[in-house]
Every structure is written in C-alpha cells, then in structure tokens.
Design a protein around this motif. Structure first.
Motif, PDB file in Angstrom:
ATOM      1  N   GLU A 321     -12.958   0.683  12.544  1.00 47.79           N
ATOM      2  CA  GLU A 321     -13.187  -0.247  11.282  1.00 47.79           C
ATOM      3  C   GLU A 321     -14.492  -1.014  11.154  1.00 47.79           C
ATOM      4  OE1 GLU A 321     -11.473  -1.797   7.822  1.00 47.79           O
ATOM      5  OE2 GLU A 321     -10.937   0.117   8.970  1.00 47.79           O
ATOM      6  N   ARG A 324     -17.002   1.539   9.723  1.00 48.69           N
ATOM      7  CA  ARG A 324     -16.808   1.711   8.209  1.00 48.69           C
ATOM      8  C   ARG A 324     -17.251   0.369   7.523  1.00 48.69           C
ATOM      9  NH1 ARG A 324     -13.770   0.246   4.497  1.00 48.69           N
ATOM     10  NH2 ARG A 324     -13.021  -1.276   5.524  1.00 48.69           N
ATOM     11  N   TYR A 395     -15.342  14.048  -0.701  1.00 40.98           N
ATOM     12  CA  TYR A 395     -14.230  13.765  -1.457  1.00 40.98           C
ATOM     13  C   TYR A 395     -14.040  14.389  -2.700  1.00 40.98           C
ATOM     14  CZ  TYR A 395     -10.724   9.916  -3.382  1.00 40.98           C
ATOM     15  OH  TYR A 395      -9.670   9.583  -3.751  1.00 40.98           O
ATOM     16  N   ILE A 449     -11.378   3.835   1.807  1.00 43.11           N
ATOM     17  CA  ILE A 449     -10.290   4.633   2.349  1.00 43.11           C
ATOM     18  C   ILE A 449     -11.017   5.833   3.378  1.00 43.11           C
ATOM     19  CG2 ILE A 449      -8.912   4.618   0.587  1.00 43.11           C
ATOM     20  CD1 ILE A 449      -9.742   7.300  -0.573  1.00 43.11           C
ATOM     21  N   ASN A 451     -11.285   6.086   6.263  1.00 36.18           N
ATOM     22  CA  ASN A 451     -10.401   6.420   7.473  1.00 36.18           C
ATOM     23  C   ASN A 451      -9.336   7.746   7.025  1.00 36.18           C
ATOM     24  OD1 ASN A 451     -11.677   4.753   8.999  1.00 36.18           O
ATOM     25  ND2 ASN A 451      -9.890   2.861   8.922  1.00 36.18           N
ATOM     26  N   ARG A 452      -8.818   7.490   6.032  1.00 30.71           N
ATOM     27  CA  ARG A 452      -7.875   8.741   5.535  1.00 30.71           C
ATOM     28  C   ARG A 452      -8.793   9.698   5.330  1.00 30.71           C
ATOM     29  NH1 ARG A 452      -5.548   8.471  -0.189  1.00 30.71           N
ATOM     30  NH2 ARG A 452      -7.362   9.867  -0.575  1.00 30.71           N
ATOM     31  N   LEU A 453      -9.779   9.752   4.684  1.00 29.25           N
ATOM     32  CA  LEU A 453     -10.646  11.141   4.322  1.00 29.25           C
ATOM     33  C   LEU A 453     -10.907  11.554   5.732  1.00 29.25           C
ATOM     34  CD1 LEU A 453     -13.020   9.601   1.367  1.00 29.25           C
ATOM     35  CD2 LEU A 453     -11.093  10.912   1.307  1.00 29.25           C
ATOM     36  N   THR A 454     -11.232  10.921   6.661  1.00 29.12           N
ATOM     37  CA  THR A 454     -11.724  11.334   7.828  1.00 29.12           C
ATOM     38  C   THR A 454     -10.524  12.082   8.680  1.00 29.12           C
ATOM     39  OG1 THR A 454     -13.646  10.053   7.783  1.00 29.12           O
ATOM     40  CG2 THR A 454     -13.039  11.286  10.018  1.00 29.12           C
ATOM     41  N   PHE A 455      -9.794  11.414   8.743  1.00 29.25           N
ATOM     42  CA  PHE A 455      -8.504  11.611   9.658  1.00 29.25           C
ATOM     43  C   PHE A 455      -7.383  12.779   9.029  1.00 29.25           C
ATOM     44  CE2 PHE A 455      -9.359   7.536  11.702  1.00 29.25           C
ATOM     45  CZ  PHE A 455      -9.376   7.990  13.059  1.00 29.25           C
ATOM     46  N   VAL A 456      -7.292  12.571   7.632  1.00 32.60           N
ATOM     47  CA  VAL A 456      -6.222  13.460   6.936  1.00 32.60           C
ATOM     48  C   VAL A 456      -7.092  14.359   5.820  1.00 32.60           C
ATOM     49  CG1 VAL A 456      -4.310  13.369   5.555  1.00 32.60           C
ATOM     50  CG2 VAL A 456      -4.620  11.642   7.204  1.00 32.60           C
ATOM     51  N   ASP A 457      -7.559  14.032   4.896  1.00 34.99           N
ATOM     52  CA  ASP A 457      -7.989  14.819   3.898  1.00 34.99           C
ATOM     53  C   ASP A 457      -8.995  15.917   4.455  1.00 34.99           C
ATOM     54  OD1 ASP A 457      -6.531  13.055   2.439  1.00 34.99           O
ATOM     55  OD2 ASP A 457      -8.033  12.630   1.078  1.00 34.99           O
ATOM     56  N   ASN A 459      -9.773  16.684   7.732  1.00 40.07           N
ATOM     57  CA  ASN A 459      -9.421  17.186   8.906  1.00 40.07           C
ATOM     58  C   ASN A 459      -8.533  18.794   8.763  1.00 40.07           C
ATOM     59  OD1 ASN A 459      -8.391  17.438  11.639  1.00 40.07           O
ATOM     60  ND2 ASN A 459      -7.593  15.356  11.755  1.00 40.07           N
TER      61      ASN A 459
END
Length: 464
Positions: A321, A324, A395, A449, A451-457, A459
């Motif tokens: 964090e 980021r 993104y 967001i 973290n979400r882009l890196t961990f989820v979208d 990944n």
C-alpha cells in the motif's frame, strides 16, 4: 515500450543540458517519429515545390499523404498493440527466439491489409489513374511499416541511429520527390519519392530490430499462419486501439464532408481552414508528450516494477500500500503539472497566432480555428497522458470505454457545431475537454484500485 527506459535513463542520468536534450530529442523521434517526418516533409515539399511544380500539384500531393497517414494509422494501431502485448509476454518468459517470427508475421498482416485497403481507396473509391494509385499505395504501405517498426523500437538501444535514420529518410523524401516531379512524373513522382524516403527510415529500423532479435528467417506464409493460429492477447485492446485511431481522424472526416470541404484534382476533398490549424496544434503537444513518455518509461516504470516485485515476493500489505500510494502521488502530480505546462504553451502559441498565420501564408480565417485547436490540443495531451498510464497498467476495459467515448464525442460534437461556421473547431475543444477530465478521473481511480488490477484482473492464475 518499457525497453526505451534503460537507454533514456542513461542519457537523463548525465547531469548536464546535453544529456537531457538528447534524451528528449530521441524520445520525440521514438514516440512521434513518423508524425514528425511526415509533417516536416510535407512542409518542405510544399514550400520548395510550389516554385518547381506548381501549387495544384503540391496540394494534391499533400492531401494524398494526409489520406495515407490516416489510413495507415487506423490499420496499424490495433496490430501494433497486439504485437506489443505478444512481444512483451515472450520477453517476460525469456523466449527471445519467438520475437523474430511474431514481428515478421505482424509486418505481413499489416502489409496485406494496407495494400488491399489503400488500393480500394485510391483506385476504386477516389478513382486515381493506375500510376498515381500505385504510388499512393506504396506510400501508405511505407507509413504502415514504419509505424510497426516504431512499435518495436523500444527494444533497440541505438537511439542515435534511429534518429539519424529518420533524418536520412526525410532528406531522401524531399530531394527524390521533388526531383521526380521536376522530371515530369507529377504527383506520382512526389509520392514515390516521399515513400522511398520513408522506406529508407523503415529499413534502418528493421535492420536494428532484426539484429536485436536474431533468429532464423521463416517463410512469410509460415509466420502469418503461426501468428493467426494463436489467439489474440486482448481483443479489447485491439478494438480500443482501432477506435482510438479513428477518434483522432473522425472530426476531419466530418469536416471534409461538410461545406468546409474543398474538392481539388481527382475529386480529392480537404478542408484547409480546418486541416492546417489542427496539424499545427498536434505538433504543439509532441515535445511535452515525449517528455511524459520518458517519465512513463523511466520513473513510472521503475516505481511500478518495484510495486510488482513487492507483490510477487509476498510483501506485506503495508509495504504494498505504501508503494501504491507513492506511485499515485507521483503520477497525479506529474500528469497535472505537465498539463499546466501544456496549457501555457498553447496559450503562448494562441497569442502568437497572427504571426504563425502570416509566416505560413494562411488566411486570417484560420486564426480563430488555430486558437481553438491549440486549446483542444492541450486537453488532448491530458487525455493521451492519462490513457497512457491506464494502458501501462493494462486496464483494458477503461481504455476501451475512454477511446469509445472520445470517438463519439469528437465526431458527434464536430458534426453538431458545424451549423455555425464561426464555431469550427469548438467541437474538438469540447470533446477533448470532456474526454480529458473523464480520463483523468479514471486514471486516479485505476491507481486507487491498483491492488485489485494486479492481484485479480491481470493475474493469469485468477483470470484463467
């Protein structure tokens, strides 16, 4: 294009004016090389060509080159995006031997599509004679190949050679084009000579790319089949790239079809009161856009890579964090500061509008359009800078929606405001202003967001 950062970082690290100037100059050629070469070439040929071959011939040549530039950009932008995605994936996996085939396959696809569409446009739709249509097709093919070569130039560290190649190509374009026209070959000679100079610039880039990624040269058919057989890395990015290229030209197409459009030889249509001010405005954002590109490929890339390393190495949420937050502050501060500088540049040029109009021999009726175009270009700069960050973070959905919105706004508002001749150019200003504000907000949200882009979208393990 992360590879450009290493060479430019070395230049920037030289704490002197020469190092910073060289970094900026090379970045200008890397980010907008074909645009710079074509615009300077058109200006030189128009200036030198009128006494030699007449105004009508140089005007016809200029309009055909603008058509070629627009067509090549629309064709190659989605191909270049897909090429970069595939090459980046291969480089990440350290499968360097595959880059050669991907690059040549992309060149083949771009060449086939370009030649087919160019011949349809110039020979069938416009109805040029065979010689002129062939020369125009050759010219647009060289522009397309040059754009694809530039999309790979990030992997090349000999930026002096790249810049020299563009300079040599520009020189050949002007000298050979005017020579052929003076010998009686007319517009076809101008186009053939201009295309030959672009081919020289591409040949230099191509040679450097092949040397950087050596590999066994496969038959073109095999490279094409291998490229087509593999699924696209991102259909969304490819479609968004096509929409983005169309968005840049949609206002010109609308104006060309209006009362502003003027027919010249061969039934070609252009709008001098709109086209010239717009190209001047576009050139006004190139220097600062190149500086932002340096920042994206150096400081932003370094910070983003550090963030990804923390994530992949299992860093704590507090460390992730913190990085980021640092990236968010640096990015918003840099983009906004650059936008303020671009506004200042546009305002200075707008105040100098009467001098610019007089210098270029334009009519006073272009002055108001030029000032509006310069204001719109400042917002266009902000839009491009923001979508550049969004594209860097992959993104895709946001990138697609922003390009779609800009296409609709630029085309729709330009058409709606054509009812008032005094408002020519206002549609571009409102469209770029609205798109830039939205893009800035989307960029800020994307940074939040991350973290979400890196961990989820983004990944593969989660996305499947």
């Amino acid at each position: 294009m992360a590879g450009i950062g290493f060479a430019l970082s070395r230049l920037r690290s030289q704490n002197n004016l020469a190092g910073h100037s060289m970094a900026t100059g090379h970045a200008i050629m890397v980010t907008a090389g074909p645009w710079i070469v074509i615009m300077i070439g058109l200006a030189l040929i128009s200036w030198l060509g009128v006494p030699l071959v007449g105004r009508e011939m140089t005007t016809t040549f200029r309009v055909l080159v603008i058509y070629s530039f627009a067509l090549s950009l629309v064709v190659t932008t989605p191909i270049a995006l897909e090429l970069n995605l595939r090459v980046s994936a291969e480089l990440f996996e350290r499968r360097f031997e595959r880059v050669h085939g991907i690059y040549h396959g992309a060149l083949g696809v771009a060449a086939l599509i370009t030649v087919a569409l160019a011949w349809l446009l110039f020979s069938v739709i416009i109805g040029l004679d065979t010689t002129t249509a062939t020369a125009a097709t050759f010219c647009v093919l060289q522009v397309s190949l040059l754009w694809l070569g530039m999309s790979m130039v990030a992997a090349i560290r000999q930026y002096t050679i790249v810049t020299t190649g563009f300079t040599m190509g520009l020189s050949v374009s002007v000298v050979l084009g005017l020579s052929l026209a003076s010998l009686g070959y007319g517009v076809a000679g101008l186009l053939a000579g201009f295309g030959a100079g672009l081919f020289l610039a591409f040949a230099i880039l191509h040679g450097l790319i092949v040397q950087t990624f050596p590999g066994r040269v496969q038959p073109l058919t095999k490279s094409l089949l291998a490229l087509i057989a593999r699924p696209m890395r991102s259909v969304t990015f490819v479609i968004a790239g096509l929409l983005g290229a169309l968005a840049v030209w949609i206002d010109k197409l609308v104006v060309w079809q209006s009362y502003e459009g003027t027919a010249i030889a061969h039934g070609l249509i252009h709008a001098p009161r709109y086209d010239v001010p717009m190209f001047i405005a576009y050139l006004s954002i190139v220097p600062l856009m190149s500086i932002v590109s340096i920042w994206l490929e150096t400081d932003f890339f370094t910070a983003y890579r550090k963030y990804r390393d923390i994530v992949h190495s299992g860093g704590t949420l507090r460390h992730i964090e913190a990085q980021r937050t640092a990236i968010t502050w640096q990015t918003t501060n840099t983009i906004f500061s650059a936008f303020v500088i671009q506004i200042a540049i546009s305002l200075v040029l707008a105040l100098a509008g009467p001098w610019i109009v007089g210098l270029l021999g334009l009519g006073l009726e272009t002055l108001q359009v030029l000032r509006l175009a310069l204001i719109g270009a400042a917002f266009h700069f902000l839009f491009l800078a923001c979508v550049g960050v969004i594209l860097f973070m992959q993104y895709s959905r946001a990138y697609f929606l922003l390009q779609t919105a800009f296409l609709v706004l630029n085309g729709g508002l330009t058409y709606a405001l054509l009812a008032n001749p005094d408002a020519l150019g206002m549609g571009y200003v409102i469209a770029t202003g609205g798109a830039a504000i939205v893009a800035y907000g989307v960029m800020v949200n994307a940074l939040k967001i991350m973290n979400r882009l890196t961990f989820v979208d983004n990944n593969p393990a989660v996305a499947g």
